[in-house]
Design an enzyme around this catalytic site. Structure first.
Site, PDB file in Angstrom:
ATOM      1  N   GLU A 264      80.488 -10.321  -8.724  1.00  0.00           N
ATOM      2  CA  GLU A 264      81.642  -9.486  -9.082  1.00  0.00           C
ATOM      3  C   GLU A 264      82.843  -9.760  -8.193  1.00  0.00           C
ATOM      4  O   GLU A 264      83.973  -9.506  -8.587  1.00  0.00           O
ATOM      5  CB  GLU A 264      81.279  -7.992  -9.002  1.00  0.00           C
ATOM      6  CG  GLU A 264      80.787  -7.455 -10.331  1.00  0.00           C
ATOM      7  CD  GLU A 264      80.691  -5.926 -10.401  1.00  0.00           C
ATOM      8  OE1 GLU A 264      80.101  -5.458 -11.371  1.00  0.00           O
ATOM      9  OE2 GLU A 264      81.173  -5.205  -9.512  1.00  0.00           O
ATOM     10  N   HIS A 285      56.425 -22.579  -7.810  1.00  0.00           N
ATOM     11  CA  HIS A 285      55.561 -22.935  -8.941  1.00  0.00           C
ATOM     12  C   HIS A 285      56.264 -22.650 -10.262  1.00  0.00           C
ATOM     13  O   HIS A 285      55.633 -22.453 -11.285  1.00  0.00           O
ATOM     14  CB  HIS A 285      54.245 -22.156  -8.841  1.00  0.00           C
ATOM     15  CG  HIS A 285      53.526 -22.459  -7.562  1.00  0.00           C
ATOM     16  ND1 HIS A 285      52.515 -23.387  -7.472  1.00  0.00           N
ATOM     17  CD2 HIS A 285      53.731 -22.005  -6.304  1.00  0.00           C
ATOM     18  CE1 HIS A 285      52.111 -23.463  -6.218  1.00  0.00           C
ATOM     19  NE2 HIS A 285      52.836 -22.637  -5.482  1.00  0.00           N
ATOM     20  N   LYS A 408      83.289  -2.652 -21.452  1.00  0.00           N
ATOM     21  CA  LYS A 408      83.307  -1.191 -21.597  1.00  0.00           C
ATOM     22  C   LYS A 408      84.241  -0.797 -22.734  1.00  0.00           C
ATOM     23  O   LYS A 408      83.897   0.022 -23.579  1.00  0.00           O
ATOM     24  CB  LYS A 408      83.804  -0.540 -20.292  1.00  0.00           C
ATOM     25  CG  LYS A 408      82.794  -0.543 -19.181  1.00  0.00           C
ATOM     26  CD  LYS A 408      83.293   0.330 -18.046  1.00  0.00           C
ATOM     27  CE  LYS A 408      82.514   0.127 -16.782  1.00  0.00           C
ATOM     28  NZ  LYS A 408      83.192   0.660 -15.609  1.00  0.00           N
TER      29      LYS A 408
HETATM   30  O1  PA5 Z   1      80.964  -2.979  -7.360  1.00  0.00           O
HETATM   31  C1  PA5 Z   1      81.516  -2.244  -8.171  1.00  0.00           C
HETATM   32  O2  PA5 Z   1      82.639  -1.751  -7.995  1.00  0.00           O
HETATM   33  C2  PA5 Z   1      80.786  -1.876  -9.456  1.00  0.00           C
HETATM   34  O3  PA5 Z   1      79.591  -2.560  -9.549  1.00  0.00           O
HETATM   35  C3  PA5 Z   1      80.500  -0.375  -9.499  1.00  0.00           C
HETATM   36  O4  PA5 Z   1      79.765  -0.001  -8.367  1.00  0.00           O
HETATM   37  C4  PA5 Z   1      79.737   0.006 -10.757  1.00  0.00           C
HETATM   38  O5  PA5 Z   1      80.429  -0.411 -11.893  1.00  0.00           O
HETATM   39  C5  PA5 Z   1      79.511   1.519 -10.813  1.00  0.00           C
HETATM   40  O6  PA5 Z   1      80.736   2.203 -10.754  1.00  0.00           O
HETATM   41  P1  PA5 Z   1      80.812   3.727 -10.438  1.00  0.00           P
HETATM   42  O7  PA5 Z   1      80.359   3.943  -9.034  1.00  0.00           O
HETATM   43  O8  PA5 Z   1      82.245   4.098 -10.616  1.00  0.00           O
HETATM   44  O9  PA5 Z   1      79.926   4.432 -11.416  1.00  0.00           O
END
Ligand code: PA5
Length: 417
Positions: A264, A285, A408
């Protein structure tokens, strides 16, 4: 680690300064600035949960989930906490929810819902479902005592609900994004409930910060060397896949946390190294064949924790036999940990000779405890900082995730939101 790379330490220090000054760089100071009063509140609340609950259902996804699970699973074989953690809200699977409902049936449980935005669909749905269970079992008033919220300090529906209903709540500091949040209440609270020594986690992170990022130590920094080496391998040697490898199955979720952190943070603007992982010797393996002989666009990063000290860990020795009927006589007297260490060295050597660039990161507690709170805290901070440096070297913002929003939007459109 490759040693023909020119490491620009001044650039590294500049980047570290940029990270510190970034509005989303507050995680960098968590190891030494975590408020004592908040830590005390986390520990006290955890103790109360230990008195009332067999299970804490942790509801969250992505950065609001993986860090706690990574540390919990890594330490699980060594811990015997009074309250077990269960993880939900990290998928949309009915089967997973049913599995957890079955597990908590007839048991005492509490909820920790973790979401910075408060609007992420997966945890929001799971929270509704488990809240209903809680109310069914304990009634509305007692249910409120069993809901613990970790969210934005100021805004969002979860913050509003926590304030309105009087739930105990913890804050995710404004400058700490999901995947950099394990050393905030996001990770520390559920881990404290599970019996993890969260102070030691922070100690390990602090040790990493001091030894790897301070100007006096920068020229000996494995962290800087790792961040620059992976960028060099990508930029100059066309390696666009990194495989994180360790010999410890309980690190499977650590791998998942690491993949989310790098994926990310770096995968933007049509670039970035694809983060993959293996657990050896299991995967020797399976994917081992590809690593040895397949396409050479991969580099491999090995985690070595050092053999656990025989005194602390009660080692398993290869039993002695009177004969050599199973052909293992040559291993008698050795511990499994020693054999695994040797297999790790052998794998690095074999894959290197197969043309794979390999990086080795070794962490060892001074007491030789191998995978421990301290070594995990060290590694968490190590990878968070290396990841941010590496993303900046790629020219992308380590702290946003614009791509996640796209699915989303489409999903909400199809669901008729
Ligand atoms: O690293 C990030 O920002 C994302 O992976 C969020 O943690 C994830 O989308 C969850 O978001 P939230 O804490 O707003 O529910």
């Amino acid at each position: 680690m490759k040693n023909n790379i020119d490491l620009d330490y001044n650039l590294a220090l500049e980047i570290i300064d940029d990270i510190k000054n970034d509005p989303m760089g507050a995680w960098f100071d968590l190891p030494d600035n975590f408020p004592d009063s908040e830590l005390a509140r986390i520990k006290e609340t955890a103790k109360k949960i230990n008195e009332t609950s067999d299970y804490l259902v942790c509801i969250g996804i992505g950065g609001s989930y993986l860090g706690a699970r990574a540390v919990y699973e890594a330490l699980l074989p060594l811990k015997n906490g009074k309250t077990k953690l269960l993880f939900s809200g990290n998928s949309m699977s009915e089967r997973e929810i049913k599995k957890i409902l079955k597990e908590i049936d007839g048991k005492d449980f509490s909820l920790n819902v973790i979401s910075k935005s408060g609007t992420t669909l997966e945890p929001a749905l799971a929270f509704r479902i488990f809240k209903e269970e809680l109310i069914k079992k304990y009634g509305k008033t007692e249910a409120k005592n069993r809901i613990f919220v970790t969210t934005d300090p100021e805004s969002g529906v979860l913050r509003e609900e926590a304030n309105r209903e009087g739930y105990t709540s913890f804050e995710i500091p404004l400058g700490v994004g999901g995947r950099y949040s394990v050393l905030s209440a996001v990770g520390l609270f559920p881990l404290a409930v599970a019996g993890v020594d969260v102070e030691k986690l922070l100690d390990g992170a602090r040790e990493c910060k001091l030894s790897q990022t301070s100007p006096e130590k920068i020229e000996d920094s494995t962290l800087v060397s790792y961040a620059f080496t992976r960028f060099y391998l990508y930029d100059e040697e066309n390696c666009d896949v990194e495989v994180l490898a360790s010999f410890e199955p309980s690190l499977m979720y650590f791998n998942e946390w690491w993949k989310q952190l790098f994926g990310e943070s770096e995968g933007k603007d049509k670039q970035g190294i694809f983060p993959a992982s293996v657990i050896y010797s299991t995967d020797l393996h399976s994917l081992g064949q590809y690593l040895q002989d397949g396409r050479r666009n991969i580099f491999e990063t090995f985690l070595r924790f050092g053999a656990p000290s025989p005194k602390r860990e009660n080692p398993i020795f290869v039993p002695k036999l009177n004969d050599d009927s199973d052909g293992l006589k040559y291993l008698e007297g050795k511990t499994l940990a020693e054999i695994s260490e040797t297999a790790l060295s052998a794998t690095i050597s074999a894959h290197s000779s197969g043309g794979i660039s390999t990086i080795e990161i070794s962490v060892e507690d001074e007491d030789g405890s191998g995978v421990s709170e301290k070594s995990l805290g060290f590694l968490i901070f190590f990878f968070e900082t290396a990841c941010a440096i590496s993303a900046i070297l790629h020219g992308v913002d380590p702290f946003d995730q614009p791509g996640v929003e796209k699915y989303k939007k489409e999903m909400f459109r199809l669901l008729g939101k």
